[in-house]
Design a protein around this motif. Sequence first.
Motif, PDB file in Angstrom:
ATOM      1  N   ALA A 101       1.784  -9.769   3.899  1.00  0.00           N
ATOM      2  CA  ALA A 101       2.215  -9.771   2.452  1.00  0.00           C
ATOM      3  C   ALA A 101       3.213  -8.415   2.353  1.00  0.00           C
ATOM      4  CB  ALA A 101       0.896  -9.077   1.685  1.00  0.00           C
ATOM      5  N   ARG A 102       3.213  -7.407   3.408  1.00  0.00           N
ATOM      6  CA  ARG A 102       4.157  -6.323   3.381  1.00  0.00           C
ATOM      7  C   ARG A 102       4.221  -5.478   2.001  1.00  0.00           C
ATOM      8  NH1 ARG A 102       7.316  -6.098   7.735  1.00  0.00           N
ATOM      9  NH2 ARG A 102       8.941  -4.993   6.810  1.00  0.00           N
ATOM     10  N   GLU A 103       3.193  -5.373   1.498  1.00  0.00           N
ATOM     11  CA  GLU A 103       3.068  -4.719   0.382  1.00  0.00           C
ATOM     12  C   GLU A 103       2.675  -3.237   0.329  1.00  0.00           C
ATOM     13  OE1 GLU A 103       1.150  -8.076  -2.802  1.00  0.00           O
ATOM     14  OE2 GLU A 103      -0.349  -6.485  -1.785  1.00  0.00           O
ATOM     15  N   THR A 104       3.370  -2.218  -0.317  1.00  0.00           N
ATOM     16  CA  THR A 104       3.168  -0.855  -0.324  1.00  0.00           C
ATOM     17  C   THR A 104       1.924  -0.695  -1.308  1.00  0.00           C
ATOM     18  OG1 THR A 104       4.484  -0.302  -2.285  1.00  0.00           O
ATOM     19  CG2 THR A 104       5.467  -0.439  -0.188  1.00  0.00           C
ATOM     20  N   ALA A 105       1.627   0.522  -1.178  1.00  0.00           N
ATOM     21  CA  ALA A 105       0.235   1.123  -1.941  1.00  0.00           C
ATOM     22  C   ALA A 105       0.508   0.978  -3.693  1.00  0.00           C
ATOM     23  CB  ALA A 105      -0.136   2.466  -1.646  1.00  0.00           C
ATOM     24  N   THR A 106       1.651   0.722  -4.137  1.00  0.00           N
ATOM     25  CA  THR A 106       2.039   0.868  -5.393  1.00  0.00           C
ATOM     26  C   THR A 106       2.469  -0.812  -5.706  1.00  0.00           C
ATOM     27  OG1 THR A 106       4.567   1.243  -5.084  1.00  0.00           O
ATOM     28  CG2 THR A 106       3.106   3.028  -5.559  1.00  0.00           C
ATOM     29  N   GLY A 107       2.085  -1.683  -4.715  1.00  0.00           N
ATOM     30  CA  GLY A 107       2.583  -3.144  -4.840  1.00  0.00           C
ATOM     31  C   GLY A 107       3.886  -3.567  -4.601  1.00  0.00           C
ATOM     32  N   GLN A 108       4.654  -2.710  -4.095  1.00  0.00           N
ATOM     33  CA  GLN A 108       6.372  -3.069  -3.932  1.00  0.00           C
ATOM     34  C   GLN A 108       6.426  -3.898  -2.562  1.00  0.00           C
ATOM     35  OE1 GLN A 108       9.859  -0.371  -4.846  1.00  0.00           O
ATOM     36  NE2 GLN A 108       8.061   1.137  -4.627  1.00  0.00           N
ATOM     37  N   TYR A 126       1.906  -0.308   4.095  1.00  0.00           N
ATOM     38  CA  TYR A 126       1.015  -0.052   2.938  1.00  0.00           C
ATOM     39  C   TYR A 126       0.917   1.659   2.620  1.00  0.00           C
ATOM     40  CZ  TYR A 126      -3.000   0.459  -0.045  1.00  0.00           C
ATOM     41  OH  TYR A 126      -3.678   0.686  -1.313  1.00  0.00           O
ATOM     42  N   TYR A 127       0.524   2.595   3.670  1.00  0.00           N
ATOM     43  CA  TYR A 127       0.297   3.767   3.485  1.00  0.00           C
ATOM     44  C   TYR A 127       1.452   4.553   3.201  1.00  0.00           C
ATOM     45  CZ  TYR A 127      -4.653   2.752   4.434  1.00  0.00           C
ATOM     46  OH  TYR A 127      -5.859   2.308   4.415  1.00  0.00           O
ATOM     47  N   TRP A 128       2.441   4.178   3.945  1.00  0.00           N
ATOM     48  CA  TRP A 128       3.722   5.080   3.740  1.00  0.00           C
ATOM     49  C   TRP A 128       5.223   4.388   3.401  1.00  0.00           C
ATOM     50  CZ3 TRP A 128       0.472   6.023   7.727  1.00  0.00           C
ATOM     51  CH2 TRP A 128      -0.420   7.446   7.605  1.00  0.00           C
ATOM     52  N   GLY A 129       5.003   3.319   3.067  1.00  0.00           N
ATOM     53  CA  GLY A 129       5.944   2.346   2.532  1.00  0.00           C
ATOM     54  C   GLY A 129       6.742   2.978   1.281  1.00  0.00           C
ATOM     55  N   ASP A 130       5.972   3.438   0.282  1.00  0.00           N
ATOM     56  CA  ASP A 130       6.777   3.974  -0.891  1.00  0.00           C
ATOM     57  C   ASP A 130       7.422   5.338  -0.563  1.00  0.00           C
ATOM     58  OD1 ASP A 130       5.626   2.158  -2.687  1.00  0.00           O
ATOM     59  OD2 ASP A 130       3.869   2.760  -2.387  1.00  0.00           O
ATOM     60  N   ILE A 131       6.737   5.949   0.442  1.00  0.00           N
ATOM     61  CA  ILE A 131       7.365   7.326   0.793  1.00  0.00           C
ATOM     62  C   ILE A 131       8.623   6.910   1.568  1.00  0.00           C
ATOM     63  CG2 ILE A 131       7.214   9.424   2.323  1.00  0.00           C
ATOM     64  CD1 ILE A 131       5.700   9.482  -0.513  1.00  0.00           C
ATOM     65  N   HIS A 132       8.811   6.080   2.322  1.00  0.00           N
ATOM     66  CA  HIS A 132       9.915   5.907   3.326  1.00  0.00           C
ATOM     67  C   HIS A 132      11.100   5.228   2.178  1.00  0.00           C
ATOM     68  CE1 HIS A 132       7.656   6.867   6.551  1.00  0.00           C
ATOM     69  NE2 HIS A 132       7.351   5.796   6.985  1.00  0.00           N
ATOM     70  N   LEU A 133      10.705   4.441   1.472  1.00  0.00           N
ATOM     71  CA  LEU A 133      11.616   3.730   0.504  1.00  0.00           C
ATOM     72  C   LEU A 133      12.227   4.935  -0.483  1.00  0.00           C
ATOM     73  CD1 LEU A 133      13.027   1.035  -0.706  1.00  0.00           C
ATOM     74  CD2 LEU A 133      10.996   0.951  -2.209  1.00  0.00           C
ATOM     75  N   SER A 134      11.562   5.711  -0.876  1.00  0.00           N
ATOM     76  CA  SER A 134      12.359   6.856  -1.748  1.00  0.00           C
ATOM     77  C   SER A 134      12.546   8.097  -1.130  1.00  0.00           C
ATOM     78  CB  SER A 134      11.074   7.157  -3.018  1.00  0.00           C
ATOM     79  OG  SER A 134      10.026   7.868  -2.473  1.00  0.00           O
ATOM     80  N   ARG A 135      12.096   8.654  -0.150  1.00  0.00           N
ATOM     81  CA  ARG A 135      12.288   9.766   0.606  1.00  0.00           C
ATOM     82  C   ARG A 135      12.829   9.802   1.876  1.00  0.00           C
ATOM     83  NH1 ARG A 135       7.478  13.693  -1.028  1.00  0.00           N
ATOM     84  NH2 ARG A 135       8.867  15.180  -0.183  1.00  0.00           N
TER      85      ARG A 135
END
Length: 539
Positions: free
Chosen positions: A459-466, A405-414
């Motif tokens: 659920a494995r959801e990131t903070a943005t819902g991915q 949740y907290y860093w999933g979006d960052i890991h995906l993009s950066r």
Amino acid sequence: MTITVYPARRIHTLNPSQPEARYLAVKDGRVLSVGPLEAIRAFGDIVVDDRFADKVLVPGFVEGHSHALEGAIWDYVYLGWFDKRDPDGKHWSGVRDAEAIQQRLRQRLVGHDPAKPLIAWGFDPIYFSGTRLDKRLLDAVSGEIPIVVMHASLHVMTVNSVALAQANIAAQEIDGIVRDAQGECIGELQEMPAMHLIFDRYDIDLFEQASQPRALRQYARAARREGITTIVDLLNPLSDEAIDAMVETTRAPGYQVRLVPALNALAWSPEAGNEQLRKAMARGHEKLHFGIVKIVTDGAIQNYTARLQWPGYLEEERQGVWNAPPQTFHDLVQYYHQAGLQLHIHTNGDEAVAIMLEALEEALALWPRPNHRHTLQHVQLIRQDQLLRARELGLCLNIFANHIYYWGDIHLSRTLGFDRCQRLEPAASAERLGIPFGIHCDAPVTPLSPLFTAHCAHARETATGQVLGTAESIGRRSALEAITLGAARTLHLDAYLGSLEPGKWADVAVLDEDPLDEHVPLKEIGVHGTLLGGVPTHD
């Protein structure tokens, strides 16, 4: 002794032989019986306490990886990206830009003792676009008072120029002191050897502060509010003063959780650490369990300090940072394993996992030990072949599910990219392979809330819902087990807690809704209270 019976709308026992019930009987602080009221009466006279008759009872949550810093860190300035709540229940809004960071620091400078550093925490530069923030941000706040900002991971700090100068950082040759192309220190210090230059200069010992009575009470208070009845402080100095404080504080009737502190192995020589831990073990009791050893190998992925195997980080050419030479970790594993103690080993990156698997393989070949339950902590990027080796070695895992949740979006993009994000926090693979595992929050890195942690693993959801890695999602019952019995197994305490079975401590989380009801999101279930040893707790 009186037999107290608690009726409930439903009781999930986590005992596979008897998964559900309606009545829980308690005697002498332990579960006497879980079953029909008529069967319970066979044990003798009972007193029915129906205050939880409309609630759902589950085993008390076991937070297998957090830090007593949660009870002390709120004395300092919070600079995190996400909103948080402190142990008193006060809401703190996140800060989302440089100006907000500076404003909050300036507010705390009013009346601040100029002889002492201003300390803040929770800062997470990876969320800020553009160049990583450095000393210039803090120099604009003060050019006279040293400012020390701990990052959210607690593995990195940023300091201003005053602190750099007073600690003579520029003259040091230590891995983790970040410099620009011209060799100038930018104010970022990565991992413990570099950060200790600041800690030692200003006599800052956050972990010792966290072992004092007030912090321990705050820590317990925050845990109890979230349904936690057993909490692990997974990096404790275990000094004589800390041991005295923990023994005194946990023995108090008002202390409403069980505490499991882990010796910080890097703070002691192996011989001295073993002696100190043995001394502490002699003073343990039902609410204080000594006996585990923590080794911190690498850092955190979002700080680029975790040790990653090829292809490394997505955006930056970094290798990560070791907290000591790998040979030191190897030697520690050999010593503490041979001494018969249980190891909990921080391994964020897959290279750190590889190094520790080699050390554990050798230790077990030299000194075979059944049921050792050495536990790899975090294991965010552990590979399938490494999971198989972990199973063959009899290891446990404690998986940092909140990270999704907290860093999933960052890991995906950066930091990691698509493929590795599919295996991030591979709880389902651990379950398929039959590896005992728990899931955790690593507070104060992320908030104490086992139900939210269970939601992250399910659920494995990131903070943005991915949604990242649906193949690694675990079911609700498995997620509930991971925050109760699974976590207890990683601590070698499953004979005493983690499920509601006769003979175990009657530690219970009282919930407003059923965590196995698919219609209610796990993260939205309210915690009504807890029982510790069968006694309802109070704030």
